[in-house]
Design a protein around this motif. Structure first.
Motif: not given
Length: 886
Positions: A360-362, A365-370, A391-400, A409-410
Motif C-alpha cells: 500500500c502507499v503508507i 515508495q522505495n521501502y514499499n518496493k522492497g 525455475r517454474r516461478i517468476i516473482s516480481v515486486g511491483k511496489g505500491e 519522496g514524501r
C-alpha cells in the motif's frame, strides 16, 4: 502408531537386476511402462487406509523438487525416455497423507540405462537459436566471438563428459585444439557457452582464411568416445572460423543448464477438486410385462476419454493472498490458498507461475518496493519448499499500487482509505494451463415417439465445483443442462437445467413425425436419430462448456418381421447327342420348348421370377403395428436382381454341362432347376453388454429349397450304340442286337425306354441365425453346404398285342442294370450384416457328373454285358456378388 507406506516396489515392467539394489534403487529399461506399487505398510495402517488413493511423487535426485505428482489407488506408472537415461536418479515415493517423508527412504531411486549416443549436434551464435549453416561455408564466426554448442544425447543424463575441440587438417592428422573438462549432461542435453575462441587461434598450424572445427565427446566414467547413430564419433561438423580477430577475450566455457520452456501440460485428467467422477444412464422400460432396467456407465473418471487434437483450450488462473501492514507473514487463509495452488501445479507440470507482490502507499515508495518483492519471494519459497521447481516461478515486486509519494519522496496518503490499503497489501498469483477439452461421448438409445417417450435416469457422482479454479464470472456451476436438439440445432431447442446429481429425463425418437413413411426405417441404425445434448462441466473434466459432454442419440424402437420367397419359373431342359428316331422325340420336343422360353427371357432381358413377400412392423413401444407388404415391393427389386444374376450364372453351368456332354458323345438330357429362396426374419435395435452404442439384433430363418436342383437323363440304348461306334467301351454285338430288336419292336408296335436318371437337390436351411451388427453373425457369418445325387435305372420293353383281348403288354426281355453317381452340389453361403443392412454372398460349387453304368442282358440264347463310364459334366465353382436384402 505410525501408519502409511513403509516401502514401494516394481510391480511390472522390465528392469536390470544386476544394476539394481533391492529396496534401494532400480535401473529400468527405457521406452516402456514400469508400474510401481506398495511393497510394505507401516504397522498402524488399517485395511481401510490401504484402500485409499495414495499421493505418488516423482522427485529430482536431491528430493527437493517434485517433478510429477498424482493421486492413484492403483500404483504409479513411469516411462523413461532414452534422453533421460544415464547416471541420474529420480526418486519415487508414495504417501498416504500427501506429505513427503524426509527422514526415511520409503521410496526408490530410479534411473534408466541404454547405450550412450549423440542424437544431434549444432553450433549457434545464441543459446537455443538456429544452427550456423556450416555445410557450404556461407556462415562464419571470427576468433573471439562467443559460440554455443548444443548436443542432444541418450544414455548420458547426469554423466560428466569432456568435450574435445579438433581442427580439421587437409594434409596431415587433425589437431586437438582444446579440451573442456567436467561438462555435465543435464536432462540429456549439453549446452556449452564457449567464450575463448580467440585462444583457439594459437593452436592452429598454417592457419587458413577459413578453418573448420568439430568436437569429440568422451564419457569420463568409461573413457570412451560417444558415437552418433551412424557410428561416427565426430560431431558438430563443421564450425567455420574466419581468420579475423574481434576480441582477445580468453574466458573459458560455461556449461549452461538447459532453459525449460514451460508450457501448460496437456493431460486427459486434471486432479483439482472442481470435478465430477462418474456419469451413469439407466433406461427404465417394461419387457413382457415386467420392469427391466439397464444401466450404462458412459463416463468413469476419464477412462477412455479422447482429447481434442486441435489447439489446446487455455485458461488463465488467478489467486490472491493478503498481508497485514508491513508484514510478509502468510496467514491461515493464505496458506490454504497456496496449498491448493501448489497441489494443482504439482499435478500439472510445465505451467509457469507469475507472482506479483504489492504494497500500500503508507510509507516511503522505495521501502514499499522492497517490501512487495519480499512478499513475492516468501510465496516463491513456500512453493519451492513444497517441491515445486523454482525455475517454474517468476516473482516480481511491483511496489505500491498507484503510488502517492511526491517528487521529493514524501509520503502522501490523504487520497486513500483503509480498505484500499488492505487490498493493496497482497501477492497476485497467476498461471496459464490447458483446460480439459475432450471429444464428446456418444450414447445411443432406442426410444418410442414423443407421445410415449422413454425415461432415462441420469446419475452424476462426485460432482463438486465449490473450489473451482476459475474466476467468479467463469466458475463452473454444479448443474447439468439437457438440450433437446431433435434433428438439427436451431432456435427452437428446449433447455432444461438440473441441479441434483440424479434426475429423470424423457427421450423420444423421430418416427412419430413421419409415421406415414416408416418404411424408411427398414434398417433403423442407418437413420438420423434425435439428439439430446447433455452438458456437465468441471475443471477436471470437460472444462470447455461449449462442447457437449454426452450426446444422446435416440433411434426409433421399430421392430421388423419379414417373410420372402423367390421362385424362378423357367425350365432349362436341353438334349445332346440324341440319335434320330421316334423314341427320342420326347427329348427333342422338351428341349425345344425350354429353348423357346429361354429365348423369350433373353429377348426381354427379364427373368420370370415369382415373389412372395410379407413385411410387418411394430413401434412406439408396441402400440403401433402395421403391414408394409406393398411398400416393400421396391425394396425387394434388388433381391430379385440378385436372383436374376444367380440365374445367369446357373445358365453358364448348364452350358458347361452341355459342352462336356458333347465331348463324350453320350446321349444326355439336362434339366437344372433354379434356386427357390426363402427367408423369414426379424430385426431391431438393442443394447448388448452395456455398451454405449446399439446393435442391430435379430434372428433369421434362411434357406434355398432348392439352392440348385438337377435332373440328368442318360439314354443307355443310345450310349451303347455310341460306345460301339467309337469302339472305346461296350460290346458291339450288344449294340447290333439292341439295334436289331429295337427296329423289330417298332414294327410290332412295341416301345423301348432304357434310361439312367440322375437326380439331386441341394438345400440349405438355417434356423434362428443370430445377427449382431457390431459383432457379426454368431456362426461367424458362414455355413458350409453340400449334398449327394441319386441315380435310378429304368428299363421298359413292352409290346402291345392289340387284338388279343385283355392283353395290353408283354415283357419279352430282361436286363440287369446298376449305376452309381459320385456327384454333388455344394458351396459356402456368407450371411452377415453391416451398417448398410443384411446381405448374402453365396459361393456355389458343382463337382460334375461321373457316369458309371454296367449292363448285363439276355435275349433268348444270347447273353452279354457292356460298361459305360464317362464324366458328363465338368467341375465348376461360381461366385455370387454380395447383395443386400434390406
Amino acid at each position: 502408531m505410525a501408519k502409511g507406506v513403509k516401502k514401494i516396489k516394481v510391480v511390472s515392467g522390465l528392469y536390470y537386476p544386476k544394476m539394481s539394489v533391492l529396496g534401494q534403487r532400480v535401473t529400468i529399461k527405457p521406452d516402456q511402462w514400469v508400474q510401481f506399487g506398495v511393497d510394505d505398510w507401516l504397522p498402524g495402517t488399517t485395511d481401510a487406509d490401504k484402500k485409499k488413493p495414495l499421493i505418488w511423487m516423482r522427485q529430482n535426485n536431491s528430493r527437493k523438487i517434485i517433478i510429477n505428482q498424482v493421486s492413484s489407488a492403483g500404483g504409479y506408472k513411469f516411462l523413461m525416455d532414452k534422453q533421460y537415461c544415464g547416471s541420474y536418479h529420480f526418486y519415487i515415493e508414495a504417501s498416504l497423507s500427501g506429505v513427503r517423508d524426509t527422514k526415511n527412504n520409503t521410496g526408490l531411486y530410479v534411473k534408466g540405462w541404454c547405450d550412450p549416443l549423440i542424437v544431434s549436434s549444432k553450433w549457434s551464435t545464441q543459446k537455443n537459436s538456429k544452427s550456423i549453416k556450416n555445410n557450404k561455408k556461407t556462415e562464419f564466426i571470427s576468433y573471439g566471438h562467443i559460440v554455443h554448442l548444443n548436443l542432444m544425447t541418450e544414455g548420458l543424463n547426469g554423466n560428466t563428459v569432456s568435450i574435445e575441440l579438433w581442427n580439421q587438417q587437409s594434409a596431415k592428422k587433425d589437431k586437438l585444439v582444446h579440451t573442456y573438462n567436467s561438462v555435465e549432461v543435464i536432462d540429456g542435453e549439453i549446452n556449452l557457452k564457449i567464450e575463448n575462441t580467440f585462444a583457439w587461434m594459437a593452436y592452429v598450424d598454417n592457419i587458413q582464411n577459413v578453418e573448420e572445427f568439430y568436437v569429440k565427446v568422451k564419457d569420463t566414467a568409461s573413457k570412451q568416445y560417444i558415437k552418433d547413430k551412424l557410428g561416427d564419433d565426430l560431431h558438430a561438423i563443421y564450425l567455420n572460423v574466419k581468420n579475423k580477430i574481434v576480441t582477445t577475450n580468453t574466458n573459458g566455457a560455461q556449461n549452461q543448464t538447459p532453459t525449460k520452456v514451460y508450457k501448460p501440460d496437456v493431460s486427459s485428467v486434471r486432479l483439482e477438486p472442481c470435478k465430477f467422477e462418474v456419469i451413469k444412464i439407466t433406461e427404465n422400460e417394461t419387457k413382457d410385462g415386467q420392469a427391466s432396467n439397464t444401466t450404462v456407465k458412459v463416463f468413469d473418471n476419464g477412462n477412455g476419454v479422447k482429447l481434442i487434437k486441435s489447439a489446446a483450450l487455455q485458461e488463465q488462473i488467478q489467486r490472491t493472498i493478503f498481508y497485514k501492514f508491513d508484514s510478509t507473514v502468510i496467514d491461515k487463509d493464505g496458506v490454504a490458498i497456496l496449498n491448493n495452488v501448489l497441489k494443482f501445479l504439482l499435478e500439472h507440470k510445465d505451467a509457469t507461475m507469475n507472482l506479483s507482490g504489492y504494497a500500500c502507499v503508507i510509507g516511503k515508495q522505495n521501502y514499499n518496493k522492497g517490501l512487495s518483492q519480499r512478499r513475492a519471494d516468501v510465496v516463491k519459497k513456500f512453493f519451492a519448499d513444497g517441491g515445486l521447481d523454482p525455475r517454474r516461478i517468476i516473482s516480481v515486486g511491483k511496489g505500491e499500487v498507484d503510488p502517492t509519494d511526491d517528487k521529493k519522496g514524501r509520503d502522501n496518503v490523504k487520497y486513500k482509505n483503509e480498505k484500499d490499503y488492505e487490498n493493496n497489501r497482497r501477492v497476485d498469483i497467476s498461471f496459464v494451463f490447458n483446460a480439459h477439452d475432450a471429444q464428446t461421448i456418444s450414447y445411443e438409445v432406442v426410444a418410442p415417439s414423443v407421445s410415449t417417450k422413454k425415461n432415462l435416469v441420469i446419475d452424476i457422482t462426485g460432482f463438486q465445483t465449490n473450489e473451482c479454479f476459475r474466476d467468479s464470472k467463469g466458475k463452473h456451476k454444479k448443474q447439468t443442462l439437457l438440450v433437446d436438439v431433435g434433428q438439427a440445432i436451431d432456435k427452437g431447442d428446449t433447455v432444461k437445467t438440473f441441479t441434483t446429481p440424479s434426475f429423470s429425463y424423457g427421450v423420444y425418437s423421430n418416427l412419430s413425425r413421419v409415421s406415414a413413411f416408416p418404411i424408411e426405417y427398414i434398417w433403423p441404425s442407418a437413420t438420423n436419430p434425435n439428439q439430446f445434448h447433455l452438458h456437465v462441466h468441471s475443471c477436471r473434466y470437460f472444462s470447455n462448456e461449449k462442447r457437449t459432454t454426452v450426446l444422446i442419440k435416440a433411434y426409433p424402437d421399430i421392430k421388423w418381421e419379414l417373410a420372402l420367397e423367390f421362385l424362378v419359373n423357367v425350365s432349362n431342359y436341353k438334349a445332346a447327342n440324341m440319335p434320330p428316331g421316334s423314341v427320342y422325340a420326347k427329348h427333342q420336343e422338351k428341349s425345344r420348348q425350354a429353348g423357346y422360353n429361354r429365348m423369350r427371357m433373353n429377348e426381354t432381358g427379364k427373368v420370370p421370377i415369382s415373389i412372395g413377400v410379407g413385411l410387418s412392423a411394430e413401434w412406439d413401444a408396441g402400440r403401433e403395428k402395421r403391414s408394409f407388404t406393398n411398400e416393400f415391393a421396391d425394396k425387394i427389386k434388388l433381391v430379385a436382381r440378385m436372383i436374376a444374376t444367380a440365374v445367369n450364372i446357373v445358365q453358364n453351368a448348364i452350358n458347361y454341362a452341355q459342352s462336356a456332354a458333347k465331348e463324350t458323345a453320350i446321349p444326355v438330357g439336362f434339366n437344372v432347376r433354379y434356386p427357390k429362396f426363402t427367408v423369414v426374419g426379424k430385426w431391431y435395435l438393442e443394447r448388448v453388454n452395456e455398451r454405449n452404442t446399439l446393435s442391430v439384433i435379430g434372428e433369421v430363418g434362411f434357406g434355398f429349397k432348392p439352392l440348385i436342383g438337377a435332373e440328368v437323363v442318360i439314354d443307355i440304348l443310345g450310349a451303347a450304340i455310341a460306345a460301339a461306334s467309337y469302339g472305346a467301351t461296350g460290346n458291339p454285338a450288344a449294340a447290333r442286337i439292341i439295334n436289331k430288336f429295337r427296329g423289330g419292336l417298332e414294327k410290332l408296335g412295341a416301345s423301348v425306354t432304357f434310361t439312367a436318371t440322375f437326380y439331386g437337390e441341394l438345400e440349405i436351411m438355417v434356423d434362428a441365425l443370430k445377427i449382431d451388427s457390431i459383432n457379426g453373425i454368431n456362426m461367424q457369418g458362414k455355413t458350409t453346404i453340400g449334398g449327394k445325387m441319386g441315380a435310378t435305372i429304368e428299363l421298359s420293353v413292352s409290346v402291345e398285342i392289340g387284338t388279343v383281348k385283355g392283353t395290353k403288354s408283354k415283357p419279352i426281355m430282361t436286363f440287369k442294370a446298376a449305376a452309381k453317381a459320385d456327384s454333388y452340389f455344394g458351396g459356402d453361403i456368407v450371411l452377415d450384416s453391416d451398417s448398410k443392412g443384411l446381405f448374402i454372398q453365396p459361393i456355389l460349387k458343382f463337382s460334375g457328373v461321373v457316369l458309371s453304368v454296367e449292363i448285363e442282358g439276355e435275349i433268348g440264347w444270347w447273353k452279354s454285358n457292356f460298361k459305360v463310364e464317362e464324366k458328363a459334366i465338368k467341375e465348376e465353382t461360381f461366385y455370387l456378388e454380395k447383395k443386400y436384402l434390406t
